[in-house]
Write a protein that holds these residues in place. Structure first.
Motif, PDB file in Angstrom:
ATOM      1  N   SER A  69     -11.043   7.374 -15.804  1.00 62.13           N
ATOM      2  CA  SER A  69     -12.376   7.514 -16.335  1.00 62.13           C
ATOM      3  C   SER A  69     -13.598   7.344 -15.609  1.00 62.13           C
ATOM      4  O   SER A  69     -14.426   8.239 -15.586  1.00 62.13           O
ATOM      5  N   GLU A  70     -13.638   6.322 -14.625  1.00 55.82           N
ATOM      6  CA  GLU A  70     -14.747   6.175 -13.642  1.00 55.82           C
ATOM      7  C   GLU A  70     -14.815   7.359 -12.506  1.00 55.82           C
ATOM      8  O   GLU A  70     -15.634   7.579 -12.026  1.00 55.82           O
ATOM      9  N   LYS A  71     -13.521   7.901 -12.418  1.00 58.55           N
ATOM     10  CA  LYS A  71     -13.164   8.792 -11.178  1.00 58.55           C
ATOM     11  C   LYS A  71     -13.668   8.263 -10.036  1.00 58.55           C
ATOM     12  O   LYS A  71     -14.142   8.974  -9.315  1.00 58.55           O
ATOM     13  N   ARG A  72     -13.268   6.924  -9.777  1.00 52.67           N
ATOM     14  CA  ARG A  72     -13.470   6.501  -8.684  1.00 52.67           C
ATOM     15  C   ARG A  72     -12.278   5.249  -8.486  1.00 52.67           C
ATOM     16  O   ARG A  72     -12.057   4.559  -9.115  1.00 52.67           O
ATOM     17  N   VAL A  73     -11.779   5.102  -7.084  1.00 56.57           N
ATOM     18  CA  VAL A  73     -10.714   4.178  -6.654  1.00 56.57           C
ATOM     19  C   VAL A  73     -11.274   3.548  -5.499  1.00 56.57           C
ATOM     20  O   VAL A  73     -11.874   4.315  -4.581  1.00 56.57           O
ATOM     21  N   ILE A  74     -11.163   2.332  -5.224  1.00 57.03           N
ATOM     22  CA  ILE A  74     -11.522   1.639  -4.076  1.00 57.03           C
ATOM     23  C   ILE A  74     -10.058   1.048  -3.178  1.00 57.03           C
ATOM     24  O   ILE A  74      -9.274   0.470  -3.621  1.00 57.03           O
ATOM     25  N   VAL A  75     -10.291   1.677  -2.169  1.00 62.28           N
ATOM     26  CA  VAL A  75      -9.086   1.348  -1.109  1.00 62.28           C
ATOM     27  C   VAL A  75      -9.627   0.367   0.016  1.00 62.28           C
ATOM     28  O   VAL A  75     -10.616   0.524   0.490  1.00 62.28           O
ATOM     29  N   GLY A  76      -8.702  -0.540   0.070  1.00 62.04           N
ATOM     30  CA  GLY A  76      -9.050  -1.650   1.126  1.00 62.04           C
ATOM     31  C   GLY A  76      -8.397  -1.613   2.340  1.00 62.04           C
ATOM     32  O   GLY A  76      -7.068  -1.019   2.223  1.00 62.04           O
ATOM     33  N   LEU A  77      -8.992  -1.801   3.415  1.00 62.77           N
ATOM     34  CA  LEU A  77      -8.433  -1.197   4.838  1.00 62.77           C
ATOM     35  C   LEU A  77      -9.092  -2.283   5.933  1.00 62.77           C
ATOM     36  O   LEU A  77     -10.310  -2.596   5.858  1.00 62.77           O
ATOM     37  N   ASP A  78      -8.504  -2.263   7.126  1.00 66.76           N
ATOM     38  CA  ASP A  78      -8.669  -2.659   8.137  1.00 66.76           C
ATOM     39  C   ASP A  78      -9.364  -1.642   9.238  1.00 66.76           C
ATOM     40  O   ASP A  78      -8.433  -0.875   9.314  1.00 66.76           O
ATOM     41  N   ASP A  79     -10.642  -1.572   9.040  1.00 68.41           N
ATOM     42  CA  ASP A  79     -11.328  -0.353   9.727  1.00 68.41           C
ATOM     43  C   ASP A  79     -11.222  -0.299  11.274  1.00 68.41           C
ATOM     44  O   ASP A  79     -11.963   0.690  11.925  1.00 68.41           O
ATOM     45  N   SER A  80     -10.290  -0.895  11.957  1.00 68.29           N
ATOM     46  CA  SER A  80      -9.833  -0.743  13.405  1.00 68.29           C
ATOM     47  C   SER A  80      -8.563  -0.340  13.675  1.00 68.29           C
ATOM     48  O   SER A  80      -8.373  -0.284  14.789  1.00 68.29           O
ATOM     49  N   PHE A  81      -7.674   0.062  12.588  1.00 67.71           N
ATOM     50  CA  PHE A  81      -6.367   0.276  12.843  1.00 67.71           C
ATOM     51  C   PHE A  81      -6.119   1.915  13.006  1.00 67.71           C
ATOM     52  O   PHE A  81      -5.774   2.443  12.055  1.00 67.71           O
ATOM     53  N   VAL A  82      -6.291   2.456  14.306  1.00 65.42           N
ATOM     54  CA  VAL A  82      -6.174   3.718  14.564  1.00 65.42           C
ATOM     55  C   VAL A  82      -4.499   4.056  14.845  1.00 65.42           C
ATOM     56  O   VAL A  82      -4.003   3.211  15.062  1.00 65.42           O
ATOM     57  N   PRO A  83      -4.123   4.953  14.293  1.00 67.20           N
ATOM     58  CA  PRO A  83      -4.787   6.346  13.618  1.00 67.20           C
ATOM     59  C   PRO A  83      -4.997   6.157  12.144  1.00 67.20           C
ATOM     60  O   PRO A  83      -5.040   7.276  11.687  1.00 67.20           O
ATOM     61  N   MET A  84      -4.470   5.040  11.537  1.00 66.25           N
ATOM     62  CA  MET A  84      -4.231   5.064  10.058  1.00 66.25           C
ATOM     63  C   MET A  84      -5.734   5.108   9.293  1.00 66.25           C
ATOM     64  O   MET A  84      -5.701   5.854   8.238  1.00 66.25           O
ATOM     65  N   GLY A  85      -6.601   4.038   9.706  1.00 67.12           N
ATOM     66  CA  GLY A  85      -7.962   4.185   9.051  1.00 67.12           C
ATOM     67  C   GLY A  85      -8.769   3.385   9.914  1.00 67.12           C
ATOM     68  O   GLY A  85      -8.419   2.144  10.264  1.00 67.12           O
TER      69      GLY A  85
END
Length: 272
Positions: free
Chosen positions: A38-54
């Motif tokens: 309904s909101e057309k939005r989903v939140i993904v949590g990540l470790d933003d230093s994990f190359v090359p995944m995210g």
């Protein structure tokens, strides 16, 4: 006296409202697909230093294999993906508290984690390795005897390290590891000699070292840990959301999109 009673009543009412609102935010027994769709939005949590995944590039933009894959999955449902950096050691808590909707960042499936979260279908294989400088002459895990090991806090590698001490833990200095929030700092300590080896995901090690100018200075050592599989982590109640992700995986695999994303990041199709 009346004024005091009014003040007490007002405070009690506000606390009740805050309590009800807080309970609403933390309700985890209802499948969230309807809300997300309904909101057309989903939140993904990540470790933003994990190359090359995210990870964050030099411009501060979050990029990576899992980033492209998550967007491709939710593009099929016309849903926007927002990526939120989190403390990786608190990822399951963030999920249950609904700060995030999904854990999707090279998240390894394991029996321990299955007790806390619902997993999507697996989409990639991985294993835990030790990276060391060649000058340290470490060619197998037993060569880490008396040496200092580094690992990421909250990682599947550290979980395996603790659960299967005979493989690596019993060899290293003080039978413990220096814990890092991310691998960037760990690699700096490896280069400087503060640690002798780094327990890390093979996909991270391969990507990171392939972008180093001094790749020949490093060794990647396999050991006795079981191979792992990456999957998306969801709340146990989000079964419809899991089905939607799994169905999207099938579509992306059949269309060749999944293989194309893999080849862009790894130079080959490493997906399951």
């Amino acid at each position: 006296m009346k004024k005091k009673n009014y003040l007490v009543l007002t405070i009690a009412t506000l606390l009740a409202i805050i309590s009800i609102a807080g309970c609403g935010r933390k309700k985890t027994d209802i499948d969230q697909w309807s809300r997300i769709n309904s909101e057309k939005r989903v939140i993904v949590g990540l470790d933003d230093s994990f190359v090359p995944m995210g990870f964050q590039n030099k411009s501060g933009e979050i990029i990576g294999f899992d980033i492209d894959l998550a967007r491709a999955v939710f593009d099929l449902y016309d849903i926007k993906v927002d990526f939120q950096s989190i403390d990786w050691s608190m990822k399951e808590n963030e999920l249950q508290n609904q700060t995030i909707d999904l854990i999707w960042n090279g998240y390894s499936k394991s029996p321990e984690r299955e007790e806390k979260v619902l997993f999507s279908d697996e989409y990639m294989k991985n294993e835990q390795v030790v990276v060391s400088l060649k000058k340290n002459n470490i060619n197998n895990f037993s060569d880490m005897k008396g040496k200092v090991l580094g690992a990421q806090n909250g990682s599947s590698g550290y979980t395996s390290f603790e659960a299967q001490p005979e493989i690596l833990k019993n060899f290293v200095k003080d039978q413990t590891a220096i814990l890092y929030d991310g691998f960037n700092e760990a690699f700096m300590d490896l280069k400087s000699g503060r640690i002798d080896g780094l327990l890390i995901d093979r996909v991270y090690a391969n990507y990171y070292l392939s972008h180093e100018d001094n790749l020949a200075d490093y060794s990647i050592i396999s050991g006795g840990f079981d191979s792992e599989a990456f999957a998306v982590g969801l709340r146990k109640s989000d079964k419809i959301l899991a089905d939607k992700i799994n169905h999207a995986f099938e579509q992306l695999r059949e269309s060749g999109k999944l293989a194309a994303i893999s080849k862009e990041w790894f130079g080959e199709d490493v997906t399951k």
